[in-house]
Motif scaffolding. Structure first.
Motif, PDB file in Angstrom:
ATOM      1  N   VAL A 206    -100.410 -36.855   2.805  1.00  0.00           N
ATOM      2  CA  VAL A 206     -98.973 -36.728   3.016  1.00  0.00           C
ATOM      3  C   VAL A 206     -98.665 -36.949   4.494  1.00  0.00           C
ATOM      4  O   VAL A 206     -99.349 -36.443   5.370  1.00  0.00           O
ATOM      5  CB  VAL A 206     -98.484 -35.336   2.582  1.00  0.00           C
ATOM      6  N   MET A 207     -97.626 -37.748   4.769  1.00  0.00           N
ATOM      7  CA  MET A 207     -97.226 -38.026   6.133  1.00  0.00           C
ATOM      8  C   MET A 207     -95.931 -37.307   6.456  1.00  0.00           C
ATOM      9  O   MET A 207     -95.135 -37.000   5.573  1.00  0.00           O
ATOM     10  CB  MET A 207     -97.035 -39.538   6.339  1.00  0.00           C
ATOM     11  N   SER A 208     -95.732 -37.066   7.732  1.00  0.00           N
ATOM     12  CA  SER A 208     -94.496 -36.443   8.192  1.00  0.00           C
ATOM     13  C   SER A 208     -93.523 -37.535   8.627  1.00  0.00           C
ATOM     14  O   SER A 208     -93.783 -38.264   9.588  1.00  0.00           O
ATOM     15  CB  SER A 208     -94.791 -35.508   9.363  1.00  0.00           C
ATOM     16  N   PHE A 209     -92.416 -37.653   7.909  1.00  0.00           N
ATOM     17  CA  PHE A 209     -91.397 -38.640   8.235  1.00  0.00           C
ATOM     18  C   PHE A 209     -90.150 -37.930   8.747  1.00  0.00           C
ATOM     19  O   PHE A 209     -89.971 -36.729   8.544  1.00  0.00           O
ATOM     20  CB  PHE A 209     -91.042 -39.472   7.000  1.00  0.00           C
ATOM     21  N   PRO A 210     -89.259 -38.652   9.409  1.00  0.00           N
ATOM     22  CA  PRO A 210     -88.003 -38.042   9.866  1.00  0.00           C
ATOM     23  C   PRO A 210     -87.192 -37.514   8.682  1.00  0.00           C
ATOM     24  O   PRO A 210     -87.354 -37.975   7.546  1.00  0.00           O
ATOM     25  CB  PRO A 210     -87.276 -39.212  10.554  1.00  0.00           C
ATOM     26  N   PRO A 211     -86.324 -36.562   8.935  1.00  0.00           N
ATOM     27  CA  PRO A 211     -85.482 -36.013   7.861  1.00  0.00           C
ATOM     28  C   PRO A 211     -84.704 -37.120   7.155  1.00  0.00           C
ATOM     29  O   PRO A 211     -84.186 -38.041   7.789  1.00  0.00           O
ATOM     30  CB  PRO A 211     -84.539 -35.060   8.603  1.00  0.00           C
ATOM     31  N   GLY A 212     -84.628 -36.993   5.840  1.00  0.00           N
ATOM     32  CA  GLY A 212     -83.872 -37.956   5.064  1.00  0.00           C
ATOM     33  C   GLY A 212     -84.672 -39.122   4.526  1.00  0.00           C
ATOM     34  O   GLY A 212     -84.209 -39.829   3.626  1.00  0.00           O
ATOM     35  N   VAL A 213     -85.860 -39.323   5.056  1.00  0.00           N
ATOM     36  CA  VAL A 213     -86.713 -40.412   4.564  1.00  0.00           C
ATOM     37  C   VAL A 213     -87.388 -39.960   3.275  1.00  0.00           C
ATOM     38  O   VAL A 213     -87.983 -38.885   3.219  1.00  0.00           O
ATOM     39  CB  VAL A 213     -87.766 -40.821   5.611  1.00  0.00           C
ATOM     40  N   CYS A 214     -87.305 -40.793   2.260  1.00  0.00           N
ATOM     41  CA  CYS A 214     -87.904 -40.463   0.965  1.00  0.00           C
ATOM     42  C   CYS A 214     -89.290 -41.087   0.873  1.00  0.00           C
ATOM     43  O   CYS A 214     -89.424 -42.319   0.814  1.00  0.00           O
ATOM     44  CB  CYS A 214     -87.014 -40.983  -0.160  1.00  0.00           C
ATOM     45  N   SER A 215     -90.323 -40.266   0.902  1.00  0.00           N
ATOM     46  CA  SER A 215     -91.685 -40.783   0.763  1.00  0.00           C
ATOM     47  C   SER A 215     -92.103 -40.712  -0.703  1.00  0.00           C
ATOM     48  O   SER A 215     -91.832 -39.728  -1.391  1.00  0.00           O
ATOM     49  CB  SER A 215     -92.656 -39.972   1.623  1.00  0.00           C
ATOM     50  N   ILE A 216     -92.735 -41.791  -1.154  1.00  0.00           N
ATOM     51  CA  ILE A 216     -93.194 -41.854  -2.540  1.00  0.00           C
ATOM     52  C   ILE A 216     -94.664 -42.242  -2.562  1.00  0.00           C
ATOM     53  O   ILE A 216     -95.130 -43.004  -1.713  1.00  0.00           O
ATOM     54  CB  ILE A 216     -92.362 -42.864  -3.362  1.00  0.00           C
ATOM     55  N   PRO A 217     -95.435 -41.723  -3.502  1.00  0.00           N
ATOM     56  CA  PRO A 217     -96.858 -42.059  -3.550  1.00  0.00           C
ATOM     57  C   PRO A 217     -97.084 -43.468  -4.084  1.00  0.00           C
ATOM     58  O   PRO A 217     -96.340 -43.958  -4.933  1.00  0.00           O
ATOM     59  CB  PRO A 217     -97.437 -41.013  -4.508  1.00  0.00           C
TER      60      PRO A 217
END
Length: 323
Positions: A39-50
């Motif tokens: 799992v990566m840390s992205f800025p708020p609001g960014v939707c990370s998907i596997p």
């Protein structure tokens, strides 16, 4: 910029991270970032998907829903010491087959524009001083990485022509900036430690591109109508020799540049005997690009001056240096 949803691949990479950071701060823009593994840390609001990887048969259908623009920055990257038995086959699997798999599904999902981050290696490896590559030169890739990027470009062009999805190809030169790794980081470490380097008599010319400038060009290409179905080269628009680069970088870190004026022919011969011809070429040869097309079609000029970008890079190195 009007409201848009972006899918950005390569979010764990140097370019992808910076691009996602920039897009996430733009109003009315949604960002989707596929993530493989941890799992990566992205800025708020960014939707990370596997995702399981770039290689087919990766299913992108869920990620591409309602996406306006795909920015494909992920790739199997060039390395100096390639260990694969058949490097071209491995590069093709990810950089050609994986790219086309994503692009086909993007076109089927109604994505309007597909931006492909390619490489200056599609143009070739070296230029004669004063004769820079242009975006419309005949491609001449030499190594497996460059060949795979060129083949991906060709496949994408055919797909775009058949489907109507707009295609933008961007070929960056060496990218640097705060947090840069690989050879650029090694140079900063050598200079900081005061290591004498035999690079005091180089009269080549190299183009580089700051990460902020590359990201700005990419963002411009997401919306500018003149970018559709075009190829652009990315650089800071300022070329300098390897000697000048090292001198400026040392000054930015407040360190002396201990550069010895060893003849280039001697160093090149030694590097060739040691089987390091490719590394020799990257240090001693010229590689310039002409970005006048960017100015003419996009009214784009690099927003960050070279000296400022180099200063930011050096300061980040000093601030994060391990004691």
């Amino acid at each position: 910029m009007s409201s848009k949803t972006f899918l950005v691949t390569g979010g764990s990479g140097f370019v992808g991270r910076a691009l996602i950071e920039r897009l996430s701060k733009m109003p009315e823009c949604a960002v989707i970032a596929p993530v493989r593994g941890a799992v990566m840390s992205f800025p708020p609001g960014v939707c990370s998907i596997p995702c399981t990887g770039l290689e087919p048969p990766q299913d992108w259908s869920a990620a591409l829903k309602d996406v306006d623009c795909v920015i494909h920055a992920a790739a199997r990257v060039h390395v100096m010491n390639e260990s694969a038995a058949d490097p071209l086959a491995v590069f093709r699997l990810v950089n050609v087959d994986g790219t086309l798999n994503l692009a086909r599904q993007a076109a089927a999902a109604g994505v309007k524009r597909f931006i492909f981050i390619s490489s200056i290696k599609v143009n070739g490896e070296v230029t004669a001083p004063g004769y820079p590559f242009t975006a419309d030169d005949k491609p001449a890739p030499l190594d497996p990485y460059g060949v795979s990027k060129f083949e991906a470009e060709q496949a994408l062009r055919a797909l775009a022509a058949a489907t109507g999805m707009e295609l933008v190809i961007i070929r960056p030169v060496l990218v640097y900036g705060p947090g840069v790794k690989a050879n650029f980081l090694s140079m900063m470490r050598w200079l900081y430690r005061g290591v004498p380097l035999p690079f005091g008599a180089l009269d080549n010319r190299r183009s580089l591109v700051a990460i902020d400038n590359l990201v700005d060009l990419i963002v411009t290409c997401t919306e500018h109508p003149g970018a559709a179905n075009q190829v652009f080269l990315a650089s800071d628009g300022e070329d300098l020799s390897t000697t000048q680069l090292l001198q400026k970088l040392a000054a930015a870190m407040g360190r002396p540049a201990r550069l010895l004026p060893v003849p280039v022919g001697l160093m090149d011969g030694v590097a060739t005997l040691m089987g390091r011809r490719a590394l020799s070429q990257r240090i001693f040869a010229s590689l310039q690009v002409d970005i006048s097309k960017n100015r003419q079609l996009l009214n784009w000029t690099p927003p960050v001056a070279f000296d400022r970008a180099l200063s930011l890079t050096a300061q980040h190195f000093l601030d994060t240096r391990q004691s």
